[in-house]
Design an enzyme around this catalytic site. Structure first.
Site, PDB file in Angstrom:
ATOM      1  CG  ASP A 405      -1.906   1.065   1.271  1.00  0.00           C
ATOM      2  OD1 ASP A 405      -2.286   1.543   0.184  1.00  0.00           O
ATOM      3  OD2 ASP A 405      -2.322   1.461   2.375  1.00  0.00           O
ATOM      4  CD  GLU A 408      -0.218   5.418  -3.953  1.00  0.00           C
ATOM      5  OE1 GLU A 408       0.291   5.589  -2.831  1.00  0.00           O
ATOM      6  OE2 GLU A 408      -1.073   4.551  -4.176  1.00  0.00           O
ATOM      7  CG  ASP A 483      -7.915   4.870   0.625  1.00  0.00           C
ATOM      8  OD1 ASP A 483      -7.863   3.619   0.642  1.00  0.00           O
ATOM      9  OD2 ASP A 483      -7.068   5.595   1.176  1.00  0.00           O
TER      10      ASP A 483
HETATM   11  C1  GLC Z   1      -4.571   3.402   2.827  1.00  0.00           C
HETATM   12  C2  GLC Z   1      -5.099   2.208   2.052  1.00  0.00           C
HETATM   13  C3  GLC Z   1      -6.136   1.500   2.854  1.00  0.00           C
HETATM   14  C4  GLC Z   1      -5.557   1.101   4.206  1.00  0.00           C
HETATM   15  C5  GLC Z   1      -5.003   2.315   4.937  1.00  0.00           C
HETATM   16  C6  GLC Z   1      -4.282   1.952   6.222  1.00  0.00           C
HETATM   17  O1  GLC Z   1      -5.557   4.359   2.973  1.00  0.00           O
HETATM   18  O2  GLC Z   1      -5.579   2.567   0.783  1.00  0.00           O
HETATM   19  O3  GLC Z   1      -6.595   0.370   2.154  1.00  0.00           O
HETATM   20  O4  GLC Z   1      -6.524   0.495   4.987  1.00  0.00           O
HETATM   21  O5  GLC Z   1      -4.095   3.003   4.085  1.00  0.00           O
HETATM   22  O6  GLC Z   1      -3.236   1.087   6.002  1.00  0.00           O
END
Ligand code: GLC
Length: 799
Positions: A405, A408, A483
């Site tokens: 995650d 980017e 998200d």
């Molecule tokens: C980001 C991710 C989400 C995750 C969060 C905490 O917002 O896109 O899926 O739950 O981080 O790790």
């Protein structure tokens, strides 16, 4: 685009007349008097690469997008020096290169123009950074439409839109918001019923304007790098997507469990919570294969550590979950906490693995753990190190998959939301700044993760998930659309994003079911699930701060509906697996917009809601509250209502009833849909019989069922079973021929064949030309029979 960018000091520059021309095998070079070189490379008769250099010099030819196993080779290549242009001819295309201005026109063998330069290649010198802003503008013909481009949250047809590819953490994004999490600079054009594609392989920030700035111009440009694009000819969209997917690659088969249902939340902890959630699935008989641990399982958000208080014995917990049929998936982010006592930080420091700013200091940015440094995943040594960090998690503790995650990379509390543009990267030996490496950063992180997980899972298959992606990332992992929000509009967005991603070469994709931000009500959750069980990756995930989002969180009625749809997904696993097989074998997208299905039918060009799941199922989600059904378009052909067997003749828009427990779902006539029994998780039951739902058609239709061990790599050595069925229906007869490939022996011996829409009463059945006793095949009314799996021809006679 002609509009000068803000950094312009000299305005647009254009190539002038050609002074030199040479051919080296599949490459043809045209040089202009003012120093532009156009290199045309013929990859296939219908796939051509165009590269432009200014000042006579090409950059080193390197791309992260291109796969190692591209199919190359053409049948014909003739280059002619004519007036007023050079003409390059393959067996599928003619390319004209104008001698006075280097403009390109591409036509097919019927002389239909597929693509033609408007201003063509032009550029501006980039005063701030050096190099050029490189631009290409093409004529947009009337009636031309545009599709693809990855995760754009916009109408499937992009005509009239401008988009930007700069991978961005876009929390709670809205419809048409740009840019999003992925950069997939590939589009499909459709003109006069003929499809072509353009892939602009440039990792800088890229822009595409589909007749937005000017009604009759489509253009694309980048902040730096080269004008370097691939042109693919159809004439079918399928040919275009196949060619693009061949160029940028496909994944290996995932383990079958990865196509099951997954449950996630930010965050399930402590251990007891995780186990309670898992037990509840089993108690309520809701199938589920995977449970996710978000960032809170770590010690202070330090990657590759465990919070001992909440997870005192992760190995034991993971084992117990596994015994109950659950795979554990953990999150890993790129930011490494600055902490001199933290071994990952120390190793990266000792080896010089962190990214540096232009003048030398390390790049620092804030993420969950506070101030972090960031490994330079574009350095192969860093990727190797990163891959090895997974040893403990995978090989010792038994985690089955990893979720990357914030790659980017997402940086908190800065307006750019990401790294500074001057940050330096190795870019596999082509040092550059973040302007060039940004869009591939997450891709290279997840590539390293994939290598590590694969290594330590062996002989099992890895499962890896990413948020950020550039073209080609599909080779390594599944992805989700980031998200999103628990709104009806986001249900619409999820639907178009999945179709678009699949048609952009990236099929293993899903949304956070129910929405990540905010909380859905039961109706929205159920409607979302009715869509998402038809998405290749099927996972509920939501943020932590607003209530529960499990299948049972919305009362009994919704729980029952959700269970029924998850069960349907488990029944359809052999169908889904066959879809995946077709994706990796032929580049065939697992979901297709209707325009892909029938591009000659102009009614399909602007449809967004309906899509084809696999090759033979038509789905149209209900996307409004309080609905009893909806209007939808049926593409040409005849379609059986999955729930009632009622037949609809396509080519019409019609109302379809769909109360809260139903989604409009149709089967193409002639299809044979394979089904497994409902299981609580993949592998719970030995498959004793394969169900085949046969939908009668007067005429012929082909279907397939791909199976293998569901794990491991034996399938690559021929241990798979591919059944191809040809159904031929006549007034009083039905013939099913079976052709089999591969040497995997499926565990079942019999098929249960269920007939839908049979227009006659079964009188006699022959198996491989021998009449069989109807009792032996357990003829049940007129509905079903049970036959051995090895026949080559099943012949049913009726009256
Ligand atoms: C980001 C991710 C989400 C995750 C969060 C905490 O917002 O896109 O899926 O739950 O981080 O790790």
């Amino acid at each position: 685009m002609i509009t000068n960018t803000e950094i312009a000091t000299r305005g647009n520059q254009f190539p002038n007349h050609i002074v030199d021309f040479k051919q080296e095998n599949d490459k043809i070079y045209f040089t202009t008097q003012n120093g532009v070189i156009l290199q045309v490379t013929i990859l296939r008769d219908s796939a051509v690469r165009f590269r432009y250099a200014t000042e006579y010099v090409f950059e080193p030819d390197f791309s992260y997008a291109i796969s190692d196993d591209v199919n190359l080779g053409y049948n014909e290549l003739i280059v002619e020096d004519e007036i007023p242009e050079y003409v390059i001819t393959t067996s599928k295309l003619k390319i004209y290169i104008n001698k006075t201005n280097l403009k390109v026109q591409i036509v097919d063998m019927e002389d239909v123009i597929l693509a033609e330069d408007e201003l063509g290649f032009h550029w501006e010198e980039n005063f701030d950074y050096g190099g050029n802003v490189v631009k290409m503008s093409k004529v947009c013909h009337s009636g031309e439409s545009y599709y693809g481009m990855g995760d754009k949250a916009s109408h499937t047809n992009l005509k009239g839109k401008r988009v930007n590819n700069w991978v961005t953490d876009s929390y709670a994004y809205g419809k048409d918001q740009e840019p999003l999490y992925k950069s997939i600079p590939f589009y499909i054009g459709l003109k006069e019923n003929k499809a072509y594609g353009i892939f602009f392989d440039n990792s800088f920030s890229t822009y595409f304007d589909f007749a937005a700035e000017k009604r009759n111009v489509t253009s694309f440009w980048a902040d730096g790098g080269e004008m370097n694009y691939y042109f693919f000819y159809g004439p079918k969209m399928y040919n275009v997507v196949e060619s693009y997917t061949d160029l940028t690659g496909v994944p290996e088969l995932p383990p079958l469990w990865a196509l099951g249902f997954h449950q996630s939340k930010w965050s399930y902890y402590p251990e007891k919570k995780v186990k309670d959630i898992a037990s509840k699935f089993r108690e309520l008989n809701i199938p589920c294969d995977a449970i996710y641990l978000d960032i809170d399982y770590m010690e202070g958000f330090r990657c590759f550590t465990w919070d001992n208080k909440h997870f005192p014995n992760p190995k034991k917990m993971i084992e117990e979950l596994e015994e109950d049929g659950f795979k554990t998936i953990t999150m890993i982010d790129p930011g490494i906490k600055i902490d001199r006592d933290y071994w990952v930080y120390q190793q990266a420091m000792d080896n010089g693995f962190f990214c540096r700013r232009a003048d030398g200091p390390h790049f620092k940015g804030k993420v969950w753990p506070g101030e972090c440094k960031f490994p330079d995943f574009t350095n192969p040594k860093v990727r190797e190190w990163w891959a090895d960090l997974y040893k403990e998690m995978i090989a010792d503790l038994g985690v089955s998959g990893v979720w990357n995650d914030m790659n980017e990379p997402a940086i908190m509390e800065v307006p750019s939301k990401t790294a500074n543009l001057d940050v330096r990267h190795d870019y596999d030996g082509h040092p550059c700044s973040h302007r060039k490496a940004h869009n591939v950063y997450g891709m290279q992180m997840v590539r390293a993760t994939y290598e590590g997980v694969k290594k330590f899972m062996f002989p099992k298959r890895p499962f890896v998930l990413t948020r950020a992606a550039y073209a080609g990332t599909q080779r390594y992992c599944a992805t989700w659309t980031g998200d999103n929000v628990a709104t009806w509009e986001h249900l619409w967005i999820a639907n178009v994003q999945m179709q678009r991603m699949c048609m952009s070469g990236y099929s293993f994709v899903g949304s956070d079911i129910g929405g990540f931000a905010e909380q859905p009500n039961g109706e929205l959750f159920a409607r979302w699930m009715q869509l998402a069980v038809f998405h290749p990756f099927c996972r509920v995930h939501s943020s932590g701060d607003h209530g529960d989002q499990e299948p049972w969180s919305f009362g009994d009625e919704i729980t029952d509906i959700v269970r029924e749809f998850i069960e349907l997904r488990y029944q359809l696993l052999p169908y889904l697996y066959t879809m995946f097989y077709n994706y990796i074998k032929e580049g065939f997208p697992m979901l297709q917009s209707l325009v892909f299905y029938d591009q000659e039918d102009h009614q399909t060009h602007f449809r967004t809601d309906e899509f084809i799941f696999g090759k033979q199922m038509l789905v149209c989600p209900v996307q409004e509250p309080n609905s009893h059904g909806r209007r939808m378009y049926f593409p040409k052909g005849n379609w059986y209502n999955y729930w009632t067997d009622e037949l609809t003749e396509g080519g019409v828009e019609r109302w379809v009833s769909a109360e809260i427990h139903r989604v409009p779902l149709f089967i193409k006539e002639g299809a044979m849909i394979p089904k497994y029994p409902v299981q609580q998780y993949v592998g719970e039951k030995e498959i004793e019989k394969l169900a085949l739902d046969v939908y009668f058609k007067e005429g012929t239709e082909n279907s397939q069922v791909y199976e293998d061990h569901q794990e491991g790599y034996d399938y690559k050595k021929g241990r798979y079973s591919l059944r191809r069925f040809k159904l031929t229906g006549k007034e009083n007869e039905l013939i099913i021929q079976q052709f089999k490939d591969g040497n995997f022996i499926t565990p079942y011996n019999n098929f249960i064949i269920t007939f839908h829409g049979l227009p006659f009463t079964i009188e006699m059945v022959e198996l491989d030309n021998e009449e069989v006793d109807l009792n032996d095949i357990k003829l049940n009314g007129n509905n079903s029979i049970e036959v051995g799996k090895d026949f080559t021809e099943l012949h049913i006679f009726g009256k």
